[in-house]
Design a protein around this motif. Structure first.
Motif, mmCIF file in Angstrom:
data_model
loop_
_atom_site.group_PDB
_atom_site.id
_atom_site.type_symbol
_atom_site.label_atom_id
_atom_site.label_comp_id
_atom_site.label_asym_id
_atom_site.label_seq_id
_atom_site.Cartn_x
_atom_site.Cartn_y
_atom_site.Cartn_z
ATOM 1 N N GLY A 160 8.745 20.385 -5.593
ATOM 2 C CA GLY A 160 9.048 20.375 -4.174
ATOM 3 C C GLY A 160 9.839 21.580 -3.738
ATOM 4 O O GLY A 160 9.566 22.706 -4.118
ATOM 5 N N PRO A 161 10.888 21.368 -2.913
ATOM 6 C CA PRO A 161 11.654 22.465 -2.341
ATOM 7 C C PRO A 161 12.452 23.255 -3.357
ATOM 8 O O PRO A 161 13.010 24.284 -3.043
ATOM 9 C CB PRO A 161 12.594 21.770 -1.348
ATOM 10 N N ALA A 162 12.528 22.776 -4.616
ATOM 11 C CA ALA A 162 13.244 23.549 -5.618
ATOM 12 C C ALA A 162 12.571 24.886 -5.869
ATOM 13 O O ALA A 162 13.203 25.840 -6.305
ATOM 14 C CB ALA A 162 13.337 22.754 -6.926
ATOM 15 N N CYS A 163 11.267 24.968 -5.627
ATOM 16 C CA CYS A 163 10.552 26.223 -5.866
ATOM 17 C C CYS A 163 9.885 26.762 -4.620
ATOM 18 O O CYS A 163 9.516 27.932 -4.579
ATOM 19 C CB CYS A 163 9.488 26.018 -6.948
ATOM 20 N N PHE A 164 9.658 25.919 -3.632
ATOM 21 C CA PHE A 164 8.886 26.331 -2.466
ATOM 22 C C PHE A 164 9.722 26.177 -1.197
ATOM 23 O O PHE A 164 10.530 25.274 -1.071
ATOM 24 C CB PHE A 164 7.612 25.479 -2.346
ATOM 25 N N GLY A 165 9.520 27.075 -0.264
ATOM 26 C CA GLY A 165 10.159 26.959 1.035
ATOM 27 C C GLY A 165 11.627 27.302 1.042
ATOM 28 O O GLY A 165 12.348 26.879 1.931
ATOM 29 N N GLN A 166 12.080 28.050 0.040
ATOM 30 C CA GLN A 166 13.486 28.435 0.010
ATOM 31 C C GLN A 166 13.669 29.834 0.567
ATOM 32 O O GLN A 166 12.729 30.607 0.708
ATOM 33 C CB GLN A 166 14.014 28.398 -1.422
ATOM 34 N N ILE A 178 19.892 34.886 -5.240
ATOM 35 C CA ILE A 178 20.366 33.644 -4.643
ATOM 36 C C ILE A 178 19.194 32.891 -4.024
ATOM 37 O O ILE A 178 18.369 33.475 -3.329
ATOM 38 C CB ILE A 178 21.421 33.936 -3.551
ATOM 39 N N HIS A 179 19.132 31.600 -4.299
ATOM 40 C CA HIS A 179 18.148 30.715 -3.662
ATOM 41 C C HIS A 179 18.941 29.673 -2.868
ATOM 42 O O HIS A 179 19.888 29.078 -3.382
ATOM 43 C CB HIS A 179 17.283 30.010 -4.712
ATOM 44 N N ILE A 180 18.528 29.453 -1.633
ATOM 45 C CA ILE A 180 19.274 28.535 -0.781
ATOM 46 C C ILE A 180 18.314 27.765 0.115
ATOM 47 O O ILE A 180 17.252 28.274 0.499
ATOM 48 C CB ILE A 180 20.330 29.319 0.045
ATOM 49 N N GLU A 181 18.671 26.537 0.445
ATOM 50 C CA GLU A 181 17.740 25.656 1.155
ATOM 51 C C GLU A 181 17.661 25.927 2.647
ATOM 52 O O GLU A 181 16.569 25.993 3.217
ATOM 53 C CB GLU A 181 18.159 24.196 0.937
ATOM 54 N N GLY A 212 22.385 25.447 -3.162
ATOM 55 C CA GLY A 212 21.887 26.762 -3.541
ATOM 56 C C GLY A 212 22.134 27.055 -5.005
ATOM 57 O O GLY A 212 22.921 26.387 -5.679
ATOM 58 N N THR A 213 21.436 28.060 -5.512
ATOM 59 C CA THR A 213 21.635 28.508 -6.882
ATOM 60 C C THR A 213 21.840 30.015 -6.887
ATOM 61 O O THR A 213 21.322 30.734 -6.030
ATOM 62 C CB THR A 213 20.448 28.163 -7.800
ATOM 63 N N THR A 239 22.619 30.671 -14.756
ATOM 64 C CA THR A 239 22.352 30.139 -13.423
ATOM 65 C C THR A 239 23.500 29.228 -13.002
ATOM 66 O O THR A 239 23.967 28.397 -13.787
ATOM 67 C CB THR A 239 21.033 29.343 -13.390
ATOM 68 N N PHE A 240 23.954 29.397 -11.761
ATOM 69 C CA PHE A 240 25.050 28.597 -11.211
ATOM 70 C C PHE A 240 24.531 27.806 -10.013
ATOM 71 O O PHE A 240 23.684 28.285 -9.261
ATOM 72 C CB PHE A 240 26.209 29.492 -10.765
ATOM 73 N N VAL A 241 25.073 26.607 -9.812
ATOM 74 C CA VAL A 241 24.661 25.747 -8.709
ATOM 75 C C VAL A 241 25.844 25.542 -7.769
ATOM 76 O O VAL A 241 26.971 25.307 -8.213
ATOM 77 C CB VAL A 241 24.151 24.388 -9.222
ATOM 78 N N SER A 242 25.584 25.626 -6.466
ATOM 79 C CA SER A 242 26.605 25.367 -5.452
ATOM 80 C C SER A 242 26.094 24.304 -4.487
ATOM 81 O O SER A 242 24.940 24.348 -4.063
ATOM 82 C CB SER A 242 26.929 26.656 -4.689
ATOM 83 N N ASP A 243 26.954 23.364 -4.137
ATOM 84 C CA ASP A 243 26.556 22.322 -3.185
ATOM 85 C C ASP A 243 26.480 22.851 -1.760
ATOM 86 O O ASP A 243 25.774 22.292 -0.930
ATOM 87 C CB ASP A 243 27.546 21.150 -3.236
ATOM 88 N N ASP A 244 27.210 23.916 -1.480
ATOM 89 C CA ASP A 244 27.213 24.470 -0.118
ATOM 90 C C ASP A 244 27.405 25.989 -0.201
ATOM 91 O O ASP A 244 28.501 26.500 -0.005
ATOM 92 C CB ASP A 244 28.320 23.828 0.715
#
Length: 233
Positions: free
Chosen positions: A17-23, A39-42, A53-54, A67-72
Motif C-alpha cells: 500500500g502507501p508504504a511504497c506508493f503515493g509517498q 526521506i519518505h513521508i506520507e 515518515g522514514t 533506516t529511521f522511522v518518525s511518527d511526525d
C-alpha cells in the motif's frame, strides 16, 4: 502462469500500500561529511509535510547505512518547489529534518530525526540516535531525545567546551538557558542554568546557577535593559 504472476504482483501492491506508493520523497545530498539522506513521508499540503515518515541514511558510495522511522516527520519545501508524489525532490540540510553531529563527544557522528513539535512553545522536537561502536549502528538515546524534545528547538552543541545547551522560555519575558556536560558511560550532568527575567521593561534580572565541585553557586545581577541588550552575545 501469467495469471499467477499477475496475482502475485497485485497482492504485493495491496499489502504494501502507501508504504511504497503515493509517498513524497526528498533527497538531502551531503547532509553531513559522510552521509546523504532520502526521506519518505506520507502527507504534504501546500509547502508543508508531516506525518509518518522514514529517513534512509546512505554513505557516499550509495550504500544504505540505516533506516529511521518518525511518527511526525515535519519538513517544508524549498521556496518555489512543487511537491509531487513519487518524484525525488532535493532539499538542503538547512531544513533540519535530519541533523548529524557528535552529540555525546565520543568522536563518532550521531543522528537527530525531526519528530513533531513537542518542544517548548510547540518548538521542534527530535529523536536522537547515538552511534554504538559495539553494535555498529545508531541506537536511540532516551536521555538525548528527551533533551532534544523539551526546548525551543534542538539543543546547541558546544564542541570546544563539550557542552550541550538547551533554551526555553516562560511567558513573554523569562528566557532560560541550561547547559549539560556529557559524562562517559553515565549520561548528562546539568552544570549551568541561567534565567533572564525581562518582565521589568527598564531592567533585566539575570540569575545564574553553576555547579562547581558538586556544589551549586547562585549569582544574581541586574542590568539596565538597554545596556544588557547591547552587550548580550
Amino acid at each position: 502462469m501469467n495469471l499467477l504472476n499477475t496475482y502475485r504482483h497485485l497482492s504485493a501492491f495491496v499489502l504494501l500500500g502507501p508504504a511504497c506508493f503515493g509517498q513524497y520523497q526528498f533527497e538531502i545530498k551531503n547532509v553531513s561529511k559522510n552521509y546523504d539522506a532520502v526521506i519518505h513521508i506520507e502527507n504534504c499540503y501546500d509547502d508543508r509535510c508531516s506525518g509518518k515518515g522514514t529517513v534512509e541514511l546512505f554513505d557516499h558510495k550509495n550504500s544504505k547505512v540505516q533506516t529511521f522511522v518518525s511518527d511526525d516527520l515535519v519538513l517544508y519545501a524549498e521556496q518555489g518547489q512543487k511537491l509531487i508524489q513519487n518524484k525525488l525532490i532535493p532539499l538542503s540540510k538547512d531544513q533540519r529534518a535530519v541533523i548529524i553531529n557528535d552529540f555525546n563527544f565520543d568522536g563518532t557522528m550521531d543522528v537527530a530525526i525531526r519528530n513533531g513539535n513537542m518542544g517548548n512553545y510547540s518548538g521542534a522536537s527530535y529523536d536522537v540516535y547515538v552511534f554504538n561502536k559495539t553494535k555498529k549502528k545508531f541506537v536511540i538515546s532516551e536521555e538525548l531525545t528527551e533533551l532534544g524534545s523539551d526546548g525551543l528547538d534542538i539543543f546547541d552543541v558546544d564542541v570546544k567546551r563539550k557542552r550541550l545547551i538547551s533554551y526555553g522560555k516562560s511567558g513573554c519575558c523569562d528566557i532560560f538557558t541550561t547547559e549539560y556536560a556529557v559524562i562517559p558511560n553515565k549520561g548528562l550532568d546539568k552544570v549551568f542554568e541561567k534565567e533572564e527575567d525581562m518582565s521589568n521593561e527598564d531592567q533585566v534580572k539575570v540569575i545564574t546557577r553553576e555547579k562547581i565541585n558538586n556544589k551549586w553557586i547562585t549569582k544574581t545581577k541586574v542590568y539596565p535593559a538597554d545596556e544588557y541588550n547591547r552587550n548580550k552575545k
